[in-house]
Design an enzyme around this catalytic site. Structure first.
Site, PDB file in Angstrom:
ATOM      1  N   GLY A   1       0.830  -1.195   0.000  1.00  0.00           N
ATOM      2  CA  GLY A   1       0.000   0.000   0.000  1.00  0.00           C
ATOM      3  C   GLY A   1       0.862   1.242   0.000  1.00  0.00           C
ATOM      4  O   GLY A   1       2.017   1.207   0.452  1.00  0.00           O
TER       5      GLY A   1
ATOM      6  N   GLN B   1       3.195  10.089   0.918  1.00  0.00           N
ATOM      7  CA  GLN B   1       4.479   9.380   1.013  1.00  0.00           C
ATOM      8  C   GLN B   1       5.402   9.685  -0.166  1.00  0.00           C
ATOM      9  O   GLN B   1       6.603   9.469  -0.086  1.00  0.00           O
ATOM     10  CB  GLN B   1       4.258   7.865   1.117  1.00  0.00           C
ATOM     11  CG  GLN B   1       3.582   7.448   2.426  1.00  0.00           C
ATOM     12  CD  GLN B   1       3.429   5.942   2.499  1.00  0.00           C
ATOM     13  OE1 GLN B   1       2.444   5.400   2.013  1.00  0.00           O
ATOM     14  NE2 GLN B   1       4.394   5.274   3.097  1.00  0.00           N
TER      15      GLN B   1
ATOM     16  N   CYS C   1       5.770   0.207   7.350  1.00  0.00           N
ATOM     17  CA  CYS C   1       5.420   1.350   6.497  1.00  0.00           C
ATOM     18  C   CYS C   1       6.611   1.647   5.596  1.00  0.00           C
ATOM     19  O   CYS C   1       7.750   1.649   6.053  1.00  0.00           O
ATOM     20  CB  CYS C   1       5.097   2.564   7.363  1.00  0.00           C
ATOM     21  SG  CYS C   1       4.681   4.045   6.419  1.00  0.00           S
ATOM     22  N   LEU C   2       6.341   1.894   4.316  1.00  0.00           N
ATOM     23  CA  LEU C   2       7.434   2.195   3.374  1.00  0.00           C
ATOM     24  C   LEU C   2       8.170   3.475   3.765  1.00  0.00           C
ATOM     25  O   LEU C   2       9.315   3.667   3.369  1.00  0.00           O
ATOM     26  CB  LEU C   2       6.890   2.308   1.946  1.00  0.00           C
ATOM     27  CG  LEU C   2       6.383   0.994   1.337  1.00  0.00           C
ATOM     28  CD1 LEU C   2       5.761   1.245  -0.026  1.00  0.00           C
ATOM     29  CD2 LEU C   2       7.501  -0.036   1.221  1.00  0.00           C
TER      30      LEU C   2
ATOM     31  N   HIS D   1      -4.533   2.040   7.515  1.00  0.00           N
ATOM     32  CA  HIS D   1      -3.170   2.591   7.550  1.00  0.00           C
ATOM     33  C   HIS D   1      -3.018   3.716   6.516  1.00  0.00           C
ATOM     34  O   HIS D   1      -2.477   4.782   6.822  1.00  0.00           O
ATOM     35  CB  HIS D   1      -2.173   1.449   7.276  1.00  0.00           C
ATOM     36  CG  HIS D   1      -0.740   1.849   7.251  1.00  0.00           C
ATOM     37  ND1 HIS D   1       0.190   1.410   8.175  1.00  0.00           N
ATOM     38  CD2 HIS D   1      -0.051   2.637   6.390  1.00  0.00           C
ATOM     39  CE1 HIS D   1       1.369   1.924   7.890  1.00  0.00           C
ATOM     40  NE2 HIS D   1       1.263   2.676   6.811  1.00  0.00           N
ATOM     41  N   GLU D   2      -3.526   3.478   5.294  1.00  0.00           N
ATOM     42  CA  GLU D   2      -3.358   4.482   4.226  1.00  0.00           C
ATOM     43  C   GLU D   2      -4.251   5.701   4.435  1.00  0.00           C
ATOM     44  O   GLU D   2      -3.823   6.829   4.158  1.00  0.00           O
ATOM     45  CB  GLU D   2      -3.620   3.878   2.838  1.00  0.00           C
ATOM     46  CG  GLU D   2      -2.778   2.657   2.466  1.00  0.00           C
ATOM     47  CD  GLU D   2      -1.283   2.805   2.674  1.00  0.00           C
ATOM     48  OE1 GLU D   2      -0.769   3.944   2.737  1.00  0.00           O
ATOM     49  OE2 GLU D   2      -0.604   1.766   2.795  1.00  0.00           O
TER      50      GLU D   2
ATOM     51  N   HIS E   1      -2.587   8.017   6.701  1.00  0.00           N
ATOM     52  CA  HIS E   1      -1.566   8.852   6.042  1.00  0.00           C
ATOM     53  C   HIS E   1      -2.193  10.141   5.500  1.00  0.00           C
ATOM     54  O   HIS E   1      -1.559  11.199   5.529  1.00  0.00           O
ATOM     55  CB  HIS E   1      -0.933   8.094   4.864  1.00  0.00           C
ATOM     56  CG  HIS E   1       0.254   7.249   5.225  1.00  0.00           C
ATOM     57  ND1 HIS E   1       1.402   7.762   5.793  1.00  0.00           N
ATOM     58  CD2 HIS E   1       0.483   5.922   5.081  1.00  0.00           C
ATOM     59  CE1 HIS E   1       2.277   6.777   5.980  1.00  0.00           C
ATOM     60  NE2 HIS E   1       1.749   5.644   5.568  1.00  0.00           N
TER      61      HIS E   1
HETATM   62 NI    NI Z   1       2.636   3.719   5.555  1.00  0.00          NI
END
Ligand code: NI
Length: 185
Positions: free
Chosen positions: A45, A50, A92-93, A134-135, A138
């Site tokens: 995701g 991000q 998380c990326l 989660h997204e 963000h």
């Molecule tokens: Ni994340």
């Protein structure tokens, strides 16, 4: 085009994203770049902030770890209902190499616009439900470490600062290689 993923802490990741007025070619290009970036980093995701864009766009593809799933584009996503409770070890990326347990709804219903700008609703459980929560976090300027104790968060903040310092002399793409985690969102 693969874009650079911002690493937390970064002031952009703390900001609230703006609603998309119209799903046009510019938004579709952003969504394409986001999915390309997500796949290149082995994530499931990714949210627009991000990659430094404060627009309410997310891409999710949990198919490597959840049966019957595929790539989803969600513009202006809204969680209309949440049910039950679960705890999931999230990564998380934007916080490479870190993962912690986070409490979430077990099941969510999300309404959004798709790649064509058409409204749709998705009913999700397991990893997809986690990814959606989660997204959408963000888009509100919240990352998973904001759900942890301040002690845990500060330890991670210290490790991220060290990681950023170590990679400061390298190309941005090298930091991305450190992002790999089995549930990087
Ligand atoms: Ni994340």
């Amino acid at each position: 085009m693969v874009r650079e993923i911002l690493i937390w802490p970064d002031p952009v990741l703390k900001q609230k994203s703006m609603a998309v007025a119209k799903v046009d070619d510019g938004i579709r290009r952003l969504l394409d770049d986001m999915s390309e970036t997500m796949y290149a980093a082995d994530g499931v995701g990714l949210a627009a902030p991000q990659v430094g864009v404060l627009k309410r766009c997310i891409v999710i593809d949990t198919s490597p770890r959840q049966e019957g799933q595929k790539l989803l584009h969600l513009v202006n996503p809204v969680i209309v209902k949440g049910e039950g409770e679960t705890t999931y070890t999230e990564g998380c990326l934007s916080i490479p190499g870190e993962s912690e347990d986070v409490d979430r709804f077990a099941k969510v219903w999300v309404r959004a616009l798709d790649y064509a700008g058409k409204e749709f609703e998705v009913e999700a459980d397991e990893l997809l439900a986690i990814a959606l929560q989660h997204e959408t976090d963000h888009l509100e300027g919240t990352v998973f470490v904001d759900h942890l104790s301040s002690l845990k968060r500060e330890l991670i903040r210290r490790r991220m600062k060290k990681l950023k310092a170590e990679h400061a002399s390298e190309k941005p793409g090298d930091v991305k290689k450190a992002a790999h985690h089995e549930s990087a969102l």
